[in-house]
Design a protein around this motif. Structure first.
Motif, PDB file in Angstrom:
ATOM      1  N   ARG A 107      -0.722   3.017  10.953  1.00 51.54           N
ATOM      2  CA  ARG A 107      -0.074   4.127  10.238  1.00 51.54           C
ATOM      3  C   ARG A 107      -0.211   5.372  11.105  1.00 51.54           C
ATOM      4  O   ARG A 107      -1.317   5.752  11.516  1.00 51.54           O
ATOM      5  CB  ARG A 107      -0.720   4.365   8.873  1.00 51.54           C
ATOM      6  CG  ARG A 107      -0.720   3.162   7.960  1.00 51.54           C
ATOM      7  CD  ARG A 107       0.668   2.672   7.607  1.00 51.54           C
ATOM      8  NE  ARG A 107       1.530   3.728   7.096  1.00 51.54           N
ATOM      9  CZ  ARG A 107       2.773   3.533   6.666  1.00 51.54           C
ATOM     10  NH1 ARG A 107       3.303   2.324   6.718  1.00 51.54           N
ATOM     11  NH2 ARG A 107       3.500   4.535   6.210  1.00 51.54           N
ATOM     12  N   GLU A 152      -4.287   7.424  12.344  1.00 53.32           N
ATOM     13  CA  GLU A 152      -5.237   7.745  11.276  1.00 53.32           C
ATOM     14  C   GLU A 152      -6.651   7.918  11.812  1.00 53.32           C
ATOM     15  O   GLU A 152      -7.477   8.586  11.177  1.00 53.32           O
ATOM     16  CB  GLU A 152      -5.231   6.628  10.231  1.00 53.32           C
ATOM     17  CG  GLU A 152      -3.971   6.542   9.408  1.00 53.32           C
ATOM     18  CD  GLU A 152      -4.035   5.399   8.407  1.00 53.32           C
ATOM     19  OE1 GLU A 152      -3.967   5.674   7.198  1.00 53.32           O
ATOM     20  OE2 GLU A 152      -4.149   4.238   8.842  1.00 53.32           O
ATOM     21  N   GLN A 176       0.829  -1.187   0.000  1.00 52.73           N
ATOM     22  CA  GLN A 176       0.000   0.000   0.000  1.00 52.73           C
ATOM     23  C   GLN A 176       0.874   1.252   0.000  1.00 52.73           C
ATOM     24  O   GLN A 176       1.856   1.334   0.736  1.00 52.73           O
ATOM     25  CB  GLN A 176      -0.906   0.006   1.237  1.00 52.73           C
ATOM     26  CG  GLN A 176      -1.857  -1.180   1.309  1.00 52.73           C
ATOM     27  CD  GLN A 176      -2.853  -1.198   0.168  1.00 52.73           C
ATOM     28  OE1 GLN A 176      -3.436  -0.172  -0.192  1.00 52.73           O
ATOM     29  NE2 GLN A 176      -3.047  -2.372  -0.420  1.00 52.73           N
ATOM     30  N   ARG A 177       0.514   2.208  -0.836  1.00 49.34           N
ATOM     31  CA  ARG A 177       1.245   3.472  -0.856  1.00 49.34           C
ATOM     32  C   ARG A 177       0.928   4.229   0.436  1.00 49.34           C
ATOM     33  O   ARG A 177      -0.232   4.474   0.746  1.00 49.34           O
ATOM     34  CB  ARG A 177       0.820   4.305  -2.064  1.00 49.34           C
ATOM     35  CG  ARG A 177       1.707   5.512  -2.337  1.00 49.34           C
ATOM     36  CD  ARG A 177       1.156   6.252  -3.541  1.00 49.34           C
ATOM     37  NE  ARG A 177       1.228   5.398  -4.715  1.00 49.34           N
ATOM     38  CZ  ARG A 177       2.144   5.551  -5.663  1.00 49.34           C
ATOM     39  NH1 ARG A 177       3.035   6.506  -5.557  1.00 49.34           N
ATOM     40  NH2 ARG A 177       2.153   4.744  -6.708  1.00 49.34           N
ATOM     41  N   PRO A 178       1.960   4.594   1.215  1.00 48.62           N
ATOM     42  CA  PRO A 178       1.687   5.242   2.511  1.00 48.62           C
ATOM     43  C   PRO A 178       1.080   6.631   2.345  1.00 48.62           C
ATOM     44  O   PRO A 178       1.381   7.353   1.384  1.00 48.62           O
ATOM     45  CB  PRO A 178       3.070   5.314   3.160  1.00 48.62           C
ATOM     46  CG  PRO A 178       4.041   5.235   2.030  1.00 48.62           C
ATOM     47  CD  PRO A 178       3.392   4.399   0.977  1.00 48.62           C
ATOM     48  N   ASP A 179       0.218   6.988   3.275  1.00 48.84           N
ATOM     49  CA  ASP A 179      -0.357   8.321   3.332  1.00 48.84           C
ATOM     50  C   ASP A 179       0.724   9.270   3.856  1.00 48.84           C
ATOM     51  O   ASP A 179       1.246   9.062   4.960  1.00 48.84           O
ATOM     52  CB  ASP A 179      -1.561   8.306   4.277  1.00 48.84           C
ATOM     53  CG  ASP A 179      -2.309   9.624   4.317  1.00 48.84           C
ATOM     54  OD1 ASP A 179      -1.699  10.671   4.049  1.00 48.84           O
ATOM     55  OD2 ASP A 179      -3.514   9.594   4.652  1.00 48.84           O
ATOM     56  N   PRO A 180       1.095  10.302   3.098  1.00 51.49           N
ATOM     57  CA  PRO A 180       2.169  11.193   3.573  1.00 51.49           C
ATOM     58  C   PRO A 180       1.851  11.882   4.891  1.00 51.49           C
ATOM     59  O   PRO A 180       2.756  12.336   5.596  1.00 51.49           O
ATOM     60  CB  PRO A 180       2.309  12.205   2.429  1.00 51.49           C
ATOM     61  CG  PRO A 180       1.035  12.107   1.650  1.00 51.49           C
ATOM     62  CD  PRO A 180       0.566  10.696   1.789  1.00 51.49           C
ATOM     63  N   ARG A 181       0.564  11.936   5.252  1.00 52.19           N
ATOM     64  CA  ARG A 181       0.210  12.535   6.543  1.00 52.19           C
ATOM     65  C   ARG A 181       0.548  11.603   7.706  1.00 52.19           C
ATOM     66  O   ARG A 181       0.685  12.058   8.847  1.00 52.19           O
ATOM     67  CB  ARG A 181      -1.281  12.863   6.576  1.00 52.19           C
ATOM     68  CG  ARG A 181      -1.735  13.905   5.555  1.00 52.19           C
ATOM     69  CD  ARG A 181      -3.249  14.002   5.560  1.00 52.19           C
ATOM     70  NE  ARG A 181      -3.857  12.720   5.230  1.00 52.19           N
ATOM     71  CZ  ARG A 181      -5.151  12.433   5.402  1.00 52.19           C
ATOM     72  NH1 ARG A 181      -5.964  13.343   5.930  1.00 52.19           N
ATOM     73  NH2 ARG A 181      -5.630  11.245   5.055  1.00 52.19           N
ATOM     74  N   PHE A 182       0.658  10.293   7.412  1.00 50.18           N
ATOM     75  CA  PHE A 182       0.969   9.296   8.439  1.00 50.18           C
ATOM     76  C   PHE A 182       2.077   8.393   7.897  1.00 50.18           C
ATOM     77  O   PHE A 182       1.837   7.240   7.524  1.00 50.18           O
ATOM     78  CB  PHE A 182      -0.293   8.491   8.793  1.00 50.18           C
ATOM     79  CG  PHE A 182      -1.435   9.353   9.268  1.00 50.18           C
ATOM     80  CD1 PHE A 182      -1.472   9.796  10.586  1.00 50.18           C
ATOM     81  CD2 PHE A 182      -2.447   9.742   8.402  1.00 50.18           C
ATOM     82  CE1 PHE A 182      -2.509  10.597  11.031  1.00 50.18           C
ATOM     83  CE2 PHE A 182      -3.479  10.548   8.833  1.00 50.18           C
ATOM     84  CZ  PHE A 182      -3.512  10.985  10.149  1.00 50.18           C
ATOM     85  N   PRO A 183       3.294   8.902   7.879  1.00 53.09           N
ATOM     86  CA  PRO A 183       4.372   8.222   7.159  1.00 53.09           C
ATOM     87  C   PRO A 183       5.027   7.064   7.901  1.00 53.09           C
ATOM     88  O   PRO A 183       5.841   6.352   7.303  1.00 53.09           O
ATOM     89  CB  PRO A 183       5.379   9.350   6.932  1.00 53.09           C
ATOM     90  CG  PRO A 183       5.170  10.277   8.088  1.00 53.09           C
ATOM     91  CD  PRO A 183       3.694  10.226   8.388  1.00 53.09           C
TER      92      PRO A 183
END
Length: 885
Positions: free
Chosen positions: A692, A635, A572-579
């Motif tokens: 995350r 998250e 899964q591509r990580p959410d940049p807000r929760f790296p």
């Protein structure tokens, strides 16, 4: 005369034998049982400190309804009446039991029988769902039954031991010491550790593969493909004893080495090295634990590992096979009696009508559950949405341990009827109970437990039950009687329950099922009392069996194992807000939510407050320094505050936060509040190691450190963490200063009247505050406050509570928070068994102690349980590096 009792440790699934000695004056001591085949006399730091955890402080000692003391009859009548009325109004599936791997098998058996055979619902699940459910599901898919095929001796006989998602040195220390001793005797033995963190277990590793979170499926799929390419497949075993090999190999054979490196985060060179080692070594044992199980693809991870052993025929023979390391002392016993919502007793399947009919006939049950019940995560969702109207929680603390723990807390708070049976009165969960039932604890309980190698051992009582505490099996049986099922639950004691459990295991078995202890179906009280540790199966006609499946004989319809095709999960591509990926787990000296280990000052000394391991590069980027406080945001919109621990043992982009702290010990650090309730679709096990999150520095107005002989109350700080010391408590805190000033807050928090004199000073330049209070020569309170993290020698300061301070002039030196120049200061505790600190080890190194053995000879450190030996080695290495500069 002192009285000795042979019993079993109540902590991890190793199942160590313990000898408890009660002196004439009532003092208890413990030591390892040299005759127990799980540990041969060894104990870890937790087991060694068991005698320090037997105090009654905080114990639930009598039944309560809505916080008011009541009688057992009144409480049990209310439980039985409310469950009966709820079932009548809403059906059997409107009620549930949530139980625990801390229960004895006899407790588990009665609870399972009541729910599945007499209430008629399968809504009984256990906190073992959080640690071992994926292993169970993987075993059942591959073997047809939840069979652990290997044993502990295999660790010592293997030529290669692969540890996957297991910090054995801290979580199963006695097994780790057995492995370390075997490797020391046979240096050619190889150990591979597969773990995102460089844990203490890596101290004996020949190879550490820092796998990316959930990269295990890709790694073992790649290994299966390599085994096929290199000719390591045992074609005869595969043909005679398995099915599905071609399909499993096809699923595993996609992608290049570069793709595999990308999917796992491991360099191609290390992957090739591991693959060659595994392919060329016949005697391989693969141990796996929570790093494998606690995942949304945990069952697939298990089957990817099992596929490699089945494909090579490395199973069931000495020194080879997969070995699931159980988390709790009796998670295995719970599995044997059907404690999970999707299983029946005696390893029978709830979805199998023949099995259901068999159990119903044996129990003479009126209304047998015919579909799986709610698994743990779904159970608390059902509480939240109102499908469940009543729940009975036993020996576990889901408000701390469940994912999305705040939602669990809210669901329990809204539930019409909550029953909690526990040994402690004020756990985060017990405070939400309508009815609180006091349970007996280790040392008071009588029954059996099963360890990770299928070995059943007795837990025997050596203390009387305090006040009105009662056994869990008795509580379930008494409620069952009041619900109208008296003839079926009229047990004379745990021996009678165990005998029934054994008889069910043999009932219409004839070798069809793996679990069979029919040899004990007629056991009486005397034989039960004298029961020696043994491995199942132990049928009426056969001997105990250490290993399974060397010659096939799986528990599927055709008696063949299934190699299960498992797809490598898409990253899964990580959410940049929760790296960051947040991992959770245990630390060396604490257990679960510390209801037991938290009572020991010795066990609290190694880590006295919650922390977050973070790589120095990540910390530097976020402006976080070592020992800063950090805020971790999930998250789901929730956050925690913990102490930063900068270490290169942690991979970049990942955090590790321990699971132990609660609302009683550090309310800002309940880490499972950040974990989403995402579960493996097959096993129902939540992904507790894959939250995350984002991390940032937390900057309070003040930091504080308090030592006190009395536990403080009313702590109005954003962050605080409390721990026992030998003579009182130590408290770390941070936040805003109290509006009425420090002395007023202290008097209120510690309930010290105006007659209590405080002495202190304020440094106007630095903003530091210091306050001390004495009773005669005894220090009662020491408070140290600063705008920055407080520079105090914590262990030295805590030790001052047990010292006498007759010299009034010398007392002023205590304001410094550290000893005078040249005075001893042991520093942070490294060896809990002998309370040896880092400064003492470093000083011994300067004096010429350059090995763990010489440190042990000089200080005793590392000579008991051995859990601290990796840390001692790191201290020695650091001192040698400094000396070389």
């Amino acid at each position: 005369m002192p009285c000795e009792t042979r019993t079993t440790c109540p902590y991890c699934g190793v199942g160590c034998g313990v000898i408890a000695t009660v002196e004439d004056e009532g003092k208890v001591s413990v030591r390892g049982d040299p005759d127990h085949p799980a540990n041969y006399g060894r104990l870890c730091s937790k087991g060694s400190a068991l005698a320090e955890t037997l105090g009654l402080d905080g114990r639930a000692l009598y039944p309560e309804i809505l916080g008011e003391r009541t009688t057992w009859d009144t409480a049990l009548d209310m439980v039985a009446r409310t469950f009966t009325q709820t079932i009548a109004a809403h059906g059997p599936d409107s009620v549930a039991f949530y139980v625990s791997g801390q229960l004895l098998t006899e407790d588990y058996y009665v609870a399972n029988k009541l729910m599945k055979g007499f209430i008629g619902s399968a809504n009984i699940d256990t906190n073992s769902r959080l640690c071992m459910a994926s292993s169970v599901a993987g075993h059942r898919r591959a073997f047809g039954a939840d069979t652990v095929p290997a044993c502990y001796e295999d660790l010592e006989l293997a030529d290669l031991v692969v540890l996957v998602g297991s910090n054995m040195a801290w979580c199963h220390p006695v097994l780790y010491q057995r492995l370390a001793a075997a490797k020391a005797q046979r240096p050619a033995m190889k150990v591979v550790v597969i773990d995102p963190r460089r844990t203490a277990t890596c101290d004996i590793a020949d190879l550490h593969l820092a796998v990316r979170a959930d990269g295990d499926v890709a790694l073992f799929n790649g290994l299966l493909a390599h085994l096929a390419e290199s000719g390591a497949i045992d074609e005869n075993y595969v043909a005679r004893h398995t099915a599905g090999f071609a399909e499993a190999l096809l699923a595993a054979s996609h992608g290049s080495l570069a793709d595999l490196s990308e999917a796992t985060g491991i360099s191609g060179m290390l992957i090739r090295q591991f693959f060659r080692l595994f392919a060329q070594t016949e005697k391989v044992v693969t141990c796996y634990s929570q790093g494998v199980n606690q995942s949304s693809v945990g069952t697939d991870k298990v089957n990817a590992i099992l596929n490699c052993h089945l494909g090579t025929g490395r199973i069931g023979r000495p020194g080879m096979g997969p070995l699931s390391l159980t988390g709790q002392p009796n998670a295995m016993g719970g599995r044997e009696v059907g404690g999970l919502a999707n299983m029946l007793a005696a390893h029978m399947a709830i979805e199998n009508p023949v099995h259901r009919g068999r159990v119903q006939r044996f129990w003479n049950a009126p209304m047998m559950a015919d579909t799986p019940g709610l698994k743990a995560v779904d159970m608390f969702k059902a509480l939240a949405d109102g499908r469940l109207k009543a729940i009975w929680i036993v020996s576990t603390n889901p408000v701390v341990s469940m994912p999305d723990a705040d939602a669990v807390k809210a669901a329990l708070a809204a539930c019409p009827f909550v029953v909690v049976s526990d040994i402690q009165k004020d756990t985060d969960t017990a405070r939400l109970a309508h009815v609180l039932l006091p349970a007996t604890a280790w040392g008071e309980k009588s029954g059996t437990v099963t360890n990770s190698e299928r070995r059943i051992s007795r837990q025997r009582p050596f203390l009387s039950a305090p006040d009105e505490a009662r056994a869990d099996w008795w509580q379930f049986a008494e409620v069952a009687k009041r619900m109208g099922f008296r003839p079926h639950f009229d047990y004379s004691g745990p021996a009678a329950i165990y005998a029934e459990h054994a008889a069910l295991s043999a009932f219409e078995n004839d070798g069809e099922r793996d679990f069979d202890i029919g040899a004990h179906a007629g056991i009486d009280d005397h034989a039960y009392e004298d029961l020696l540790p043994f491995q199942w199966p132990l049928s009426q006609t056969g001997a105990s069996q250490a290993r399974f499946f060397a010659e096939g004989g799986f528990f599927t319809a055709d008696r063949k194992a299934r190699l299960v095709p498992v797809a490598t999960p898409v990253m899964q591509r990580p959410d940049p807000r929760f790296p960051f990926t947040q991992n959770t787990g245990r630390i060396r000296d604490h257990w679960h939510t510390m209801t037991r280990t938290g009572k020991s000052a010795r066990l609290s000394a190694h880590f006295a407050e919650p922390f977050c391991e973070i790589h120095p590069s990540d910390a530097n980027k976020a402006g976080i320094g070592d020992a800063d406080l950090v805020r971790i945001d999930g998250e789901n919109g929730r956050s925690i505050i913990v102490r930063a621990l900068l270490t290169e043992r942690q991979m970049r982009g990942a955090l590790f936060v321990p699971m132990h702290w609660t609302g009683e010990t550090a309310p800002s650090a309940r880490v499972d509040t950040l974990v989403s309730p995402v579960a493996d679709p097959i096993s129902g096990q939540p992904a507790l190691k894959m939250a995350r999150v984002a991390v940032s520095r937390y900057v309070p107005q003040v930091h504080g450190f308090l030592i006190t002989t009395a536990r403080p109350r009313d702590l109005p700080f954003a962050y605080w963490a409390i721990a026992r010391t030998e003579a009182g408590y130590r408290l770390e805190f941070a936040g805003s200063p109290p509006a009425d000033g420090w002395e007023t807050w202290l008097r209120h928090s510690l309930q010290r009247g105006e007659d209590q004199e405080f002495s202190g000073y304020v440094d106007r330049k630095t903003g530091d505050h210091r306050l001390l209070a004495f009773d005669g020569d005894q220090l009662l309170v020491g408070l140290f406050v600063s705008p920055e993290p407080v520079l105090v020698s914590r262990q030295w300061a805590a030790d001052q509570l047990k010292q006498s301070h007759p010299d009034r002039q010398a007392r002023s030196r205590l304001f410094a928070g550290r000893p005078a120049a040249g005075a001893p200061d042991k520093g942070a505790i490294v060896c809990s068994c002998f309370s040896v600190g880092i400064n003492e080890i470093s000083a011994a190194a300067h004096r010429g102690c350059h090995s763990i053995e010489t440190i042990g000879a000089a200080l005793n450190a590392g000579t008991n349980c051995g859990s601290c030996r990796p840390e001692i080695r790191r201290i020695l290495d650091a001192n040698q590096a400094l000396a070389a500069e």
